[in-house]
Scaffold this active site. Structure first.
Site, PDB file in Angstrom:
ATOM      1  N   GLU A  15      12.977   2.411   2.128  1.00  0.00           N
ATOM      2  CA  GLU A  15      12.229   3.023   2.997  1.00  0.00           C
ATOM      3  C   GLU A  15      12.815   2.834   4.493  1.00  0.00           C
ATOM      4  O   GLU A  15      12.565   3.023   5.650  1.00  0.00           O
ATOM      5  CB  GLU A  15      10.826   2.278   3.269  1.00  0.00           C
ATOM      6  CG  GLU A  15       9.941   2.293   2.120  1.00  0.00           C
ATOM      7  CD  GLU A  15       9.560   3.762   1.815  1.00  0.00           C
ATOM      8  OE1 GLU A  15       9.489   4.575   2.672  1.00  0.00           O
ATOM      9  OE2 GLU A  15       9.414   4.053   0.577  1.00  0.00           O
ATOM     10  N   PHE A  64       0.967  -1.146   0.132  1.00  0.00           N
ATOM     11  CA  PHE A  64       0.008   0.007   0.093  1.00  0.00           C
ATOM     12  C   PHE A  64       0.823   1.171  -0.100  1.00  0.00           C
ATOM     13  O   PHE A  64       1.794   1.309   1.048  1.00  0.00           O
ATOM     14  CB  PHE A  64      -0.872   0.109   1.192  1.00  0.00           C
ATOM     15  CG  PHE A  64      -1.745   1.109   1.286  1.00  0.00           C
ATOM     16  CD1 PHE A  64      -2.650   1.401   0.444  1.00  0.00           C
ATOM     17  CD2 PHE A  64      -1.743   2.162   2.375  1.00  0.00           C
ATOM     18  CE1 PHE A  64      -3.685   2.498   0.652  1.00  0.00           C
ATOM     19  CE2 PHE A  64      -2.311   3.218   2.516  1.00  0.00           C
ATOM     20  CZ  PHE A  64      -3.486   3.506   1.494  1.00  0.00           C
ATOM     21  N   GLY A  65       0.582   2.014  -1.002  1.00  0.00           N
ATOM     22  CA  GLY A  65       1.458   3.300  -1.112  1.00  0.00           C
ATOM     23  C   GLY A  65       0.375   4.492  -0.737  1.00  0.00           C
ATOM     24  O   GLY A  65      -0.556   4.690  -1.501  1.00  0.00           O
ATOM     25  N   TYR A  66       1.019   5.268   0.290  1.00  0.00           N
ATOM     26  CA  TYR A  66       0.175   6.382   0.635  1.00  0.00           C
ATOM     27  C   TYR A  66       1.045   7.845   0.771  1.00  0.00           C
ATOM     28  O   TYR A  66       0.392   8.716   0.817  1.00  0.00           O
ATOM     29  CB  TYR A  66      -0.487   6.178   2.165  1.00  0.00           C
ATOM     30  CG  TYR A  66       0.853   5.979   3.158  1.00  0.00           C
ATOM     31  CD1 TYR A  66       1.027   6.931   3.923  1.00  0.00           C
ATOM     32  CD2 TYR A  66       1.131   4.642   3.431  1.00  0.00           C
ATOM     33  CE1 TYR A  66       2.181   7.035   4.684  1.00  0.00           C
ATOM     34  CE2 TYR A  66       2.192   4.563   4.244  1.00  0.00           C
ATOM     35  CZ  TYR A  66       2.890   5.661   4.856  1.00  0.00           C
ATOM     36  OH  TYR A  66       3.675   5.416   5.957  1.00  0.00           O
ATOM     37  N   GLY A  67       2.169   7.573   0.400  1.00  0.00           N
ATOM     38  CA  GLY A  67       2.967   8.923  -0.071  1.00  0.00           C
ATOM     39  C   GLY A  67       3.549   8.847  -1.267  1.00  0.00           C
ATOM     40  O   GLY A  67       2.812   8.735  -2.152  1.00  0.00           O
ATOM     41  N   SER A  68       4.719   8.739  -1.472  1.00  0.00           N
ATOM     42  CA  SER A  68       5.524   8.797  -2.777  1.00  0.00           C
ATOM     43  C   SER A  68       5.175   7.377  -3.459  1.00  0.00           C
ATOM     44  O   SER A  68       5.310   7.422  -4.485  1.00  0.00           O
ATOM     45  CB  SER A  68       7.014   9.235  -2.722  1.00  0.00           C
ATOM     46  OG  SER A  68       7.769   8.057  -1.839  1.00  0.00           O
TER      47      SER A  68
END
Length: 178
Positions: free
Chosen positions: A88, A9-13
């Site tokens: 990350e 799940f990507g919620y930023g870049s």
């Protein structure tokens, strides 16, 4: 690692810049989490001594965090996750969560998020939005200007009709003072 096909799940870049192999991308919602610019970035959007600010998630009952989920090919999952672990590494840890897909009636799925908590060395925590905007405006790192990170994230959210008052308020401050 399980042989089950993993989702990230990507919620930023990761929502707007997926630089890894995946077989499917879907819009996604993470229930009971809010996105906040509380994580310092000294390796991407800032440098040691002048960190940028990037997003992490904080638990918030009733909240919904909109993003994009990527299904990895089972045979490529380990190297992709190793690549993401490296990307990350500045304070994020992998956490398993339930992902919901609002479009097309897809069933929920287990997925991985990268979460920065107060226990990591780069965590900056809450601050007045004006202070966050000043820090973002001044920060630049190997991945570019911190301001770009905020504007790209806001553009992604708008493109999908998603609401995020924290992101949009920060974007507005950056645009007013550019």
């Amino acid at each position: 690692m399980s042989r089950e096909t993993p989702w990230i799940f990507g919620y930023g870049s990761l929502a707007w810049r997926a630089d890894f192999d995946f077989v499917e991308a879907r819009v996604c919602v993470l229930e009971h989490w809010s996105r906040r610019f509380w994580q310092g970035s000294t390796d991407h959007r800032g440098v040691p001594g002048a960190p940028g600010r990037v997003v992490t998630l904080v638990r918030e009952p009733g909240a919904r965090c909109f993003g994009r989920a990527y299904r990895l090919a089972a045979e490529r999952a380990e190297p992709v996750i190793a690549q993401l672990d490296h990307r990350e590494r500045g304070g994020y840890e992998r956490v398993s969560v339930e992902l919901r897909f609002p479009e097309h009636g897809h069933a929920p799925a287990q997925g991985l998020i990268y979460l920065a908590t107060a226990e990591n060395q780069n965590y900056l925590g809450p601050a007045p939005l004006g202070e966050i905007a000043r820090q973002v405006r001044d920060a630049r790192g190997p991945s570019g200007a911190n301001r770009e990170y905020v504007l790209e994230l806001a553009a992604f959210l708008r493109e999908h009709g998603a609401e995020d008052p924290h992101v949009f308020a920060l974007e507005q401050l950056l645009l007013e003072r550019s």
